[in-house]
Design a protein around this motif. Structure first.
Motif, PDB file in Angstrom:
ATOM      1  N   TYR A  33      35.692  13.205 -27.236  1.00  0.00           N
ATOM      2  CA  TYR A  33      34.324  13.817 -26.936  1.00  0.00           C
ATOM      3  C   TYR A  33      34.230  13.941 -25.475  1.00  0.00           C
ATOM      4  O   TYR A  33      33.477  14.944 -25.022  1.00  0.00           O
ATOM      5  CB  TYR A  33      33.500  12.863 -27.779  1.00  0.00           C
ATOM      6  CG  TYR A  33      32.003  13.146 -27.722  1.00  0.00           C
ATOM      7  CD1 TYR A  33      31.341  14.218 -28.188  1.00  0.00           C
ATOM      8  CD2 TYR A  33      31.264  12.663 -26.691  1.00  0.00           C
ATOM      9  CE1 TYR A  33      30.257  14.456 -28.028  1.00  0.00           C
ATOM     10  CE2 TYR A  33      29.894  12.763 -26.589  1.00  0.00           C
ATOM     11  CZ  TYR A  33      29.390  13.645 -27.091  1.00  0.00           C
ATOM     12  OH  TYR A  33      27.769  14.236 -26.969  1.00  0.00           O
ATOM     13  N   LEU A  34      34.430  12.933 -24.847  1.00  0.00           N
ATOM     14  CA  LEU A  34      34.054  12.808 -23.219  1.00  0.00           C
ATOM     15  C   LEU A  34      34.754  13.774 -22.442  1.00  0.00           C
ATOM     16  O   LEU A  34      34.737  14.307 -21.532  1.00  0.00           O
ATOM     17  CB  LEU A  34      34.284  11.467 -22.785  1.00  0.00           C
ATOM     18  CG  LEU A  34      33.228  10.315 -23.375  1.00  0.00           C
ATOM     19  CD1 LEU A  34      33.913   9.012 -22.792  1.00  0.00           C
ATOM     20  CD2 LEU A  34      31.914  10.558 -23.049  1.00  0.00           C
ATOM     21  N   GLN A  35      36.161  14.031 -23.125  1.00  0.00           N
ATOM     22  CA  GLN A  35      37.192  14.751 -22.155  1.00  0.00           C
ATOM     23  C   GLN A  35      36.623  16.295 -21.981  1.00  0.00           C
ATOM     24  O   GLN A  35      37.215  16.791 -21.094  1.00  0.00           O
ATOM     25  CB  GLN A  35      38.544  14.692 -22.972  1.00  0.00           C
ATOM     26  CG  GLN A  35      39.661  15.050 -22.221  1.00  0.00           C
ATOM     27  CD  GLN A  35      41.038  14.477 -22.338  1.00  0.00           C
ATOM     28  OE1 GLN A  35      41.291  14.157 -23.633  1.00  0.00           O
ATOM     29  NE2 GLN A  35      41.967  14.474 -21.600  1.00  0.00           N
ATOM     30  N   GLU A  36      35.914  16.646 -22.904  1.00  0.00           N
ATOM     31  CA  GLU A  36      35.363  18.233 -22.982  1.00  0.00           C
ATOM     32  C   GLU A  36      34.807  18.223 -21.280  1.00  0.00           C
ATOM     33  O   GLU A  36      35.009  19.410 -20.980  1.00  0.00           O
ATOM     34  CB  GLU A  36      34.542  18.219 -23.981  1.00  0.00           C
ATOM     35  CG  GLU A  36      33.960  19.970 -23.813  1.00  0.00           C
ATOM     36  CD  GLU A  36      33.259  20.379 -25.038  1.00  0.00           C
ATOM     37  OE1 GLU A  36      32.641  21.492 -25.036  1.00  0.00           O
ATOM     38  OE2 GLU A  36      32.702  19.265 -25.847  1.00  0.00           O
ATOM     39  N   TRP A  37      34.078  17.226 -20.973  1.00  0.00           N
ATOM     40  CA  TRP A  37      33.210  17.524 -19.752  1.00  0.00           C
ATOM     41  C   TRP A  37      33.470  16.588 -18.469  1.00  0.00           C
ATOM     42  O   TRP A  37      32.960  16.690 -17.687  1.00  0.00           O
ATOM     43  CB  TRP A  37      31.788  17.233 -20.196  1.00  0.00           C
ATOM     44  CG  TRP A  37      31.396  18.406 -21.016  1.00  0.00           C
ATOM     45  CD1 TRP A  37      30.830  18.298 -22.216  1.00  0.00           C
ATOM     46  CD2 TRP A  37      31.351  19.830 -20.976  1.00  0.00           C
ATOM     47  NE1 TRP A  37      30.602  19.515 -22.784  1.00  0.00           N
ATOM     48  CE2 TRP A  37      30.803  20.506 -22.043  1.00  0.00           C
ATOM     49  CE3 TRP A  37      31.616  20.666 -19.969  1.00  0.00           C
ATOM     50  CZ2 TRP A  37      30.976  22.003 -22.228  1.00  0.00           C
ATOM     51  CZ3 TRP A  37      31.702  21.927 -20.193  1.00  0.00           C
ATOM     52  CH2 TRP A  37      31.401  22.489 -21.106  1.00  0.00           C
ATOM     53  N   LEU A  38      34.263  15.603 -18.816  1.00  0.00           N
ATOM     54  CA  LEU A  38      34.554  14.542 -17.717  1.00  0.00           C
ATOM     55  C   LEU A  38      36.053  14.537 -17.195  1.00  0.00           C
ATOM     56  O   LEU A  38      36.967  14.516 -18.116  1.00  0.00           O
ATOM     57  CB  LEU A  38      34.228  13.168 -18.116  1.00  0.00           C
ATOM     58  CG  LEU A  38      32.727  12.833 -18.452  1.00  0.00           C
ATOM     59  CD1 LEU A  38      32.412  11.429 -19.087  1.00  0.00           C
ATOM     60  CD2 LEU A  38      31.650  13.094 -17.460  1.00  0.00           C
ATOM     61  N   PRO A  39      36.238  14.692 -15.961  1.00  0.00           N
ATOM     62  CA  PRO A  39      37.608  15.167 -15.596  1.00  0.00           C
ATOM     63  C   PRO A  39      38.464  13.832 -15.435  1.00  0.00           C
ATOM     64  O   PRO A  39      39.483  13.692 -15.184  1.00  0.00           O
ATOM     65  CB  PRO A  39      37.378  15.647 -14.183  1.00  0.00           C
ATOM     66  CG  PRO A  39      36.095  15.066 -13.603  1.00  0.00           C
ATOM     67  CD  PRO A  39      35.385  14.917 -14.917  1.00  0.00           C
ATOM     68  N   TRP A  40      38.059  12.602 -15.550  1.00  0.00           N
ATOM     69  CA  TRP A  40      38.818  11.427 -15.155  1.00  0.00           C
ATOM     70  C   TRP A  40      39.233  10.726 -16.393  1.00  0.00           C
ATOM     71  O   TRP A  40      39.979   9.630 -16.173  1.00  0.00           O
ATOM     72  CB  TRP A  40      37.755  10.433 -14.432  1.00  0.00           C
ATOM     73  CG  TRP A  40      36.411  10.166 -15.132  1.00  0.00           C
ATOM     74  CD1 TRP A  40      35.136  10.848 -14.817  1.00  0.00           C
ATOM     75  CD2 TRP A  40      36.144   9.299 -16.304  1.00  0.00           C
ATOM     76  NE1 TRP A  40      34.218  10.233 -15.804  1.00  0.00           N
ATOM     77  CE2 TRP A  40      34.628   9.383 -16.470  1.00  0.00           C
ATOM     78  CE3 TRP A  40      37.000   8.406 -17.125  1.00  0.00           C
ATOM     79  CZ2 TRP A  40      34.334   8.671 -17.661  1.00  0.00           C
ATOM     80  CZ3 TRP A  40      36.286   7.602 -18.042  1.00  0.00           C
ATOM     81  CH2 TRP A  40      35.051   7.728 -18.524  1.00  0.00           C
ATOM     82  N   LEU A  41      39.247  10.931 -17.670  1.00  0.00           N
ATOM     83  CA  LEU A  41      39.851  10.586 -18.859  1.00  0.00           C
ATOM     84  C   LEU A  41      41.373  10.319 -18.673  1.00  0.00           C
ATOM     85  O   LEU A  41      41.851   9.327 -19.313  1.00  0.00           O
ATOM     86  CB  LEU A  41      39.477  11.225 -20.248  1.00  0.00           C
ATOM     87  CG  LEU A  41      38.200  11.034 -20.565  1.00  0.00           C
ATOM     88  CD1 LEU A  41      38.055   9.594 -21.170  1.00  0.00           C
ATOM     89  CD2 LEU A  41      36.901  11.453 -19.706  1.00  0.00           C
ATOM     90  N   ASP A  42      42.247  11.614 -18.075  1.00  0.00           N
ATOM     91  CA  ASP A  42      43.429  11.267 -17.916  1.00  0.00           C
ATOM     92  C   ASP A  42      44.044  10.093 -17.056  1.00  0.00           C
ATOM     93  O   ASP A  42      45.021   9.558 -17.186  1.00  0.00           O
ATOM     94  CB  ASP A  42      44.122  12.549 -17.627  1.00  0.00           C
ATOM     95  CG  ASP A  42      44.350  13.490 -18.945  1.00  0.00           C
ATOM     96  OD1 ASP A  42      43.813  13.322 -19.996  1.00  0.00           O
ATOM     97  OD2 ASP A  42      44.731  15.093 -18.743  1.00  0.00           O
ATOM     98  N   ASP A  43      43.100   9.825 -16.355  1.00  0.00           N
ATOM     99  CA  ASP A  43      43.500   8.792 -15.290  1.00  0.00           C
ATOM    100  C   ASP A  43      42.737   7.485 -15.717  1.00  0.00           C
ATOM    101  O   ASP A  43      42.978   6.638 -14.872  1.00  0.00           O
ATOM    102  CB  ASP A  43      42.854   9.056 -14.153  1.00  0.00           C
ATOM    103  CG  ASP A  43      43.480  10.412 -13.228  1.00  0.00           C
ATOM    104  OD1 ASP A  43      44.577  10.646 -13.623  1.00  0.00           O
ATOM    105  OD2 ASP A  43      42.628  11.221 -12.647  1.00  0.00           O
TER     106      ASP A  43
END
Length: 180
Positions: A33-43
């Motif tokens: 859900y958050l990954q659509e708009w937040l760039p830091w999830l992969d980190d």
């Protein structure tokens, strides 16, 4: 330590290392859900990443450069919000926020953004608050719009989001406008 009660169910508290496990779990539960708009999830793929974020946040708070808080709803951490940056020379703070997916739609973030804006103007004596949101992120944009922030324009390709750029709308509120 900073703690700010908003109402009987909602408060903000400075993020602390002992919050890392709950914040990381919440991040994982809402990752897609958050990954659509937040760039830091992969980190943020390990608990240690969240601990490092909190350590950096605490250092930045100690240096009066930012203030990141855990959002407590009925005593449980449900998201993070705060001033991503405080520019003391220009008396401006930049509010950022995210909320766990299952806590959406309860008016939590609007109350949080209002409380952060009140605190910035009345306690920190700042002159301006900005909230930036991706043009297509209608949920995030609805918060400053609901609070009467002014749409100050669009920053083209403001953020790299995994594999593409997104434009941001900049919302602003001045201290003298908020008092009205």
């Amino acid at each position: 330590m900073f703690i700010h009660k908003i109402d009987e169910n909602l408060s903000l508290k400075l993020v602390q290392l002992h919050d890392a496990e709950r914040i990381f779990t919440l991040t994982n539960e809402s990752r897609d859900y958050l990954q659509e708009w937040l760039p830091w999830l992969d980190d943020t793929t390990k608990l240690e990443h969240t601990k490092e974020y909190i350590k950096t946040s605490l250092k930045s708070f100690a240096e009066s450069e930012s203030m990141n808080t855990a959002i407590l709803f009925k005593g449980d951490i449900v998201g993070v919000a705060g001033y991503n940056k405080i520019n003391w020379a220009n008396k401006t703070a930049y509010i950022g926020y995210w909320l766990g997916e299952k806590y959406q739609g309860n008016g939590i973030m609007t109350k949080v953004a209002k409380a952060l804006t009140d605190y910035a103007f009345h306690e920190l004596k700042l002159n301006k608050i900005e909230i930036w949101a991706a043009v297509e992120n209608k949920k995030s944009r609805s918060i400053p719009e609901r609070l009467g922030f002014v749409n100050e324009g669009c920053i083209r390709q403001a953020e790299w989001l995994y594999d593409h750029y997104v434009d941001h709308v900049v919302y602003g509120m001045l201290a003298n406008e908020w008092k009205k």
